[in-house]
Structures are given as C-alpha cells and as structure tokens.
Design a protein around this motif. Structure first.
Motif, PDB file in Angstrom:
ATOM      1  N   THR A  53      21.346 -16.148 -33.740  1.00 16.67           N
ATOM      2  CA  THR A  53      19.921 -16.455 -33.706  1.00 16.67           C
ATOM      3  C   THR A  53      19.129 -15.168 -33.903  1.00 16.67           C
ATOM      4  OG1 THR A  53      19.605 -16.082 -31.331  1.00 16.67           O
ATOM      5  CG2 THR A  53      20.430 -18.263 -32.003  1.00 16.67           C
ATOM      6  N   SER A  54      17.816 -15.295 -33.946  1.00 13.29           N
ATOM      7  CA  SER A  54      16.972 -14.113 -34.128  1.00 13.29           C
ATOM      8  C   SER A  54      17.044 -13.171 -32.927  1.00 13.29           C
ATOM      9  CB  SER A  54      15.517 -14.537 -34.357  1.00 13.29           C
ATOM     10  OG  SER A  54      15.061 -15.315 -33.268  1.00 13.29           O
ATOM     11  N   SER A  55      17.521 -13.682 -31.777  1.00 15.48           N
ATOM     12  CA  SER A  55      17.609 -12.841 -30.581  1.00 15.48           C
ATOM     13  C   SER A  55      19.010 -12.286 -30.338  1.00 15.48           C
ATOM     14  CB  SER A  55      17.149 -13.642 -29.351  1.00 15.48           C
ATOM     15  OG  SER A  55      17.976 -14.775 -29.163  1.00 15.48           O
ATOM     16  N   THR A  56      19.976 -12.625 -31.204  1.00 10.63           N
ATOM     17  CA  THR A  56      21.335 -12.085 -31.044  1.00 10.63           C
ATOM     18  C   THR A  56      21.319 -10.576 -31.247  1.00 10.63           C
ATOM     19  OG1 THR A  56      22.282 -14.147 -31.918  1.00 10.63           O
ATOM     20  CG2 THR A  56      23.721 -12.228 -31.846  1.00 10.63           C
ATOM     21  N   THR A  57      21.970  -9.845 -30.353  1.00  9.10           N
ATOM     22  CA  THR A  57      22.076  -8.392 -30.494  1.00  9.10           C
ATOM     23  C   THR A  57      23.492  -8.025 -30.919  1.00  9.10           C
ATOM     24  OG1 THR A  57      22.626  -8.098 -28.149  1.00  9.10           O
ATOM     25  CG2 THR A  57      20.294  -7.982 -28.766  1.00  9.10           C
ATOM     26  N   TYR A  58      23.609  -6.851 -31.548  1.00 12.46           N
ATOM     27  CA  TYR A  58      24.892  -6.420 -32.110  1.00 12.46           C
ATOM     28  C   TYR A  58      25.182  -4.997 -31.670  1.00 12.46           C
ATOM     29  CZ  TYR A  58      23.818 -10.421 -35.043  1.00 12.46           C
ATOM     30  OH  TYR A  58      23.478 -11.676 -35.474  1.00 12.46           O
ATOM     31  N   MET A  59      26.449  -4.779 -31.292  1.00 15.87           N
ATOM     32  CA  MET A  59      26.877  -3.451 -30.871  1.00 15.87           C
ATOM     33  C   MET A  59      28.156  -3.071 -31.607  1.00 15.87           C
ATOM     34  SD  MET A  59      24.717  -2.388 -28.517  1.00 15.87           S
ATOM     35  CE  MET A  59      25.621  -1.037 -27.755  1.00 15.87           C
ATOM     36  N   LYS A  60      28.260  -1.800 -31.949  1.00 14.23           N
ATOM     37  CA  LYS A  60      29.497  -1.241 -32.492  1.00 14.23           C
ATOM     38  C   LYS A  60      29.802  -0.023 -31.649  1.00 14.23           C
ATOM     39  CE  LYS A  60      31.910   0.043 -36.708  1.00 14.23           C
ATOM     40  NZ  LYS A  60      31.838   0.155 -38.182  1.00 14.23           N
ATOM     41  N   GLY A  61      30.798  -0.169 -30.771  1.00  9.62           N
ATOM     42  CA  GLY A  61      31.029   0.878 -29.792  1.00  9.62           C
ATOM     43  C   GLY A  61      29.861   0.890 -28.819  1.00  9.62           C
ATOM     44  N   THR A  62      29.212   2.039 -28.678  1.00 10.11           N
ATOM     45  CA  THR A  62      28.052   2.144 -27.799  1.00 10.11           C
ATOM     46  C   THR A  62      26.741   2.158 -28.566  1.00 10.11           C
ATOM     47  OG1 THR A  62      28.259   4.558 -27.827  1.00 10.11           O
ATOM     48  CG2 THR A  62      29.370   3.383 -26.038  1.00 10.11           C
ATOM     49  N   SER A  63      26.816   1.953 -29.884  1.00  8.71           N
ATOM     50  CA  SER A  63      25.615   2.006 -30.723  1.00  8.71           C
ATOM     51  C   SER A  63      25.175   0.623 -31.162  1.00  8.71           C
ATOM     52  CB  SER A  63      25.886   2.867 -31.966  1.00  8.71           C
ATOM     53  OG  SER A  63      26.293   4.161 -31.598  1.00  8.71           O
ATOM     54  N   SER A  64      23.869   0.464 -31.295  1.00  8.38           N
ATOM     55  CA  SER A  64      23.325  -0.795 -31.805  1.00  8.38           C
ATOM     56  C   SER A  64      23.589  -0.881 -33.297  1.00  8.38           C
ATOM     57  CB  SER A  64      21.822  -0.867 -31.543  1.00  8.38           C
ATOM     58  OG  SER A  64      21.561  -0.901 -30.167  1.00  8.38           O
ATOM     59  N   THR A  65      23.807  -2.089 -33.775  1.00  8.92           N
ATOM     60  CA  THR A  65      23.972  -2.314 -35.201  1.00  8.92           C
ATOM     61  C   THR A  65      23.316  -3.639 -35.551  1.00  8.92           C
ATOM     62  OG1 THR A  65      25.589  -2.351 -37.007  1.00  8.92           O
ATOM     63  CG2 THR A  65      26.258  -3.390 -34.955  1.00  8.92           C
ATOM     64  N   SER A  66      23.600  -4.191 -36.724  1.00  8.03           N
ATOM     65  CA  SER A  66      22.949  -5.431 -37.145  1.00  8.03           C
ATOM     66  C   SER A  66      23.991  -6.444 -37.598  1.00  8.03           C
ATOM     67  CB  SER A  66      21.990  -5.152 -38.304  1.00  8.03           C
ATOM     68  OG  SER A  66      22.715  -4.784 -39.467  1.00  8.03           O
ATOM     69  N   ALA A  67      23.523  -7.647 -37.888  1.00  7.30           N
ATOM     70  CA  ALA A  67      24.406  -8.713 -38.356  1.00  7.30           C
ATOM     71  C   ALA A  67      25.102  -8.324 -39.646  1.00  7.30           C
ATOM     72  CB  ALA A  67      23.620 -10.004 -38.541  1.00  7.30           C
ATOM     73  N   ASN A  68      24.468  -7.475 -40.418  1.00  9.08           N
ATOM     74  CA  ASN A  68      25.048  -7.051 -41.701  1.00  9.08           C
ATOM     75  C   ASN A  68      26.325  -6.246 -41.521  1.00  9.08           C
ATOM     76  OD1 ASN A  68      22.956  -8.259 -43.117  1.00  9.08           O
ATOM     77  ND2 ASN A  68      21.685  -6.416 -43.076  1.00  9.08           N
ATOM     78  N   ALA A  69      26.555  -5.756 -40.308  1.00 10.54           N
ATOM     79  CA  ALA A  69      27.746  -4.944 -40.060  1.00 10.54           C
ATOM     80  C   ALA A  69      28.999  -5.800 -39.908  1.00 10.54           C
ATOM     81  CB  ALA A  69      27.547  -4.101 -38.801  1.00 10.54           C
ATOM     82  N   ILE A  70      28.827  -7.103 -39.718  1.00  9.51           N
ATOM     83  CA  ILE A  70      29.975  -7.988 -39.506  1.00  9.51           C
ATOM     84  C   ILE A  70      30.554  -8.410 -40.849  1.00  9.51           C
ATOM     85  CG2 ILE A  70      30.731 -10.195 -38.548  1.00  9.51           C
ATOM     86  CD1 ILE A  70      28.437  -9.911 -36.529  1.00  9.51           C
TER      87      ILE A  70
END
Length: 203
Positions: A53-70
């Motif tokens: 959803t628009s409120s889903t958050t994304y993490m890679k390790g300890t850093s924030s990332t985006s849906a595009n990273a998946i």
C-alpha cells in the motif's frame, strides 16, 4: 479437515486459520513483482501473496529503501496483516539469504499422502511434538492479540527460528510471554516467545 489447533486444511499448501486477520508475516524468496505487490515462496514451498500500500515501508539492512528495490530472487521478510497466505504489508525488509538459526531445519512442511481406500490425496494434517519451554498454564486460544511494533518484534524472532509458514496471530499471555500461531506447515503450530523477544519453545 481440521488440525489439532483448529485450523482447516485446504488445498495441500496451507490450512485456513480459524482466527480473523491479525498482525503477522512471512519470509521467503520473491517469485514475481507487480505494481501492487509481489509473490514469494517460503523455505517449505508455501506460496505467499504480499500486497503493498502507499503506507508500506521498506528496509534494506538498516537503511530505508523503496518498492523498486524488490526484485525476483530477493529474500525478504514481509510484516503486516496476515489473512491466510496473503499479507497486507506494513513493512518489507530485504535480508540476505541464509543465516537462519539451527532450529530452522526442524520445520515440517505439509506433504501429500495417498488417501486410504478412496484413491484421493489427503493432506498430512499435523505433527505432534514439543520442544523447549511450553508455559504450564498455556491453552489454545489463550492470550490477548497484540499488534504494532510489539507484534513485529515477536514475528521477526519466530520467523528467524522457524521460517516456512505464515505467522497469523501474536497473542500476549498473562505472564508477559507470547503465544504465536503459525499456518502453512505441519509443525510447529505454536511458538512461544519470551518478554524480551527470544524464542523459548514450540509445539
């Protein structure tokens, strides 16, 4: 048919949980990605749909990332509201494959076995065993459902120790420990987590 914990065995992959949708999650390898989410397969072969959803958050390790990273092939942990093998994700964490604890190998997936007398395939409904510490006053369905960061911490601890199924309910018991229900595998059905988020037992 029903398993010993009240879940109903469905199509051979996962039982339909008896409880209403509640906070939980699953971990696995991404199979496909779309604009609305992705599908993944857990270590026991369970297929899980993750809706973003628009409120889903994304993490890679300890850093924030985006849906595009998946991307296909990524190993991820999805946390959110579990409804059967579907998760409405509040957070998706990209994690490296491997690194699971020694108990991960103890998880028993659902398997097909030939039905007796009718030629029909039947699901292996359940496997009964207990390991570690099971609260003396525990009874099925006991505890108060929890959500938020508290439920996320418990879910992460459980999926690290026993990956392969879907955590679909986290309940806090009167002594401060947690009773976590897992669907989609023959064992474990319940995992017990201490107040400081350490797995202490399973059945």
């Amino acid at each position: 048919m029903k398993t010993q914990d009240g879940s109903v065995v469905g199509n051979g992959q996962a039982p339909n949980a008896r409880s209403a949708p509640a906070q939980g999650g699953a971990s696995g390898t991404v199979d496909s990605v779309s604009t609305s989410g992705f599908t993944m397969t857990t270590s026991t072969g369970l297929q899980v749909t993750v809706n973003e959803t628009s409120s889903t958050t994304y993490m890679k390790g300890t850093s924030s990332t985006s849906a595009n990273a998946i991307a296909k092939g990524d190993f991820v942990l999805a946390l959110g509201t579990a409804n059967g093998p579907t998760i409405e994700a509040s957070q998706v964490i990209l994690t490296p494959p491997g690194g699971q604890s020694a108990t991960a190998s103890e998880v028993i997936p659902f398997v097909k076995k030939q039905g007796q007398g009718n030629g029909q395939d039947q699901d292996q409904a359940t496997t009964t065993k207990s390991v570690g510490q099971i609260p003396a006053d525990y009874s099925e369905g006991s505890g108060t459902i929890v959500s938020g960061i508290e439920a996320d911490k418990v879910t992460e601890a459980v999926l690290y120790a026993y990956p392969g199924g879907v955590v679909n309910r986290v309940a806090k018991m009167s002594d401060g420990e947690y009773n976590v229900h897992i669907m989609g595998v023959s064992w474990p059905h319940h995992v017990f987590v201490s107040a400081d988020f350490k797995v202490v037992g399973a059945n």
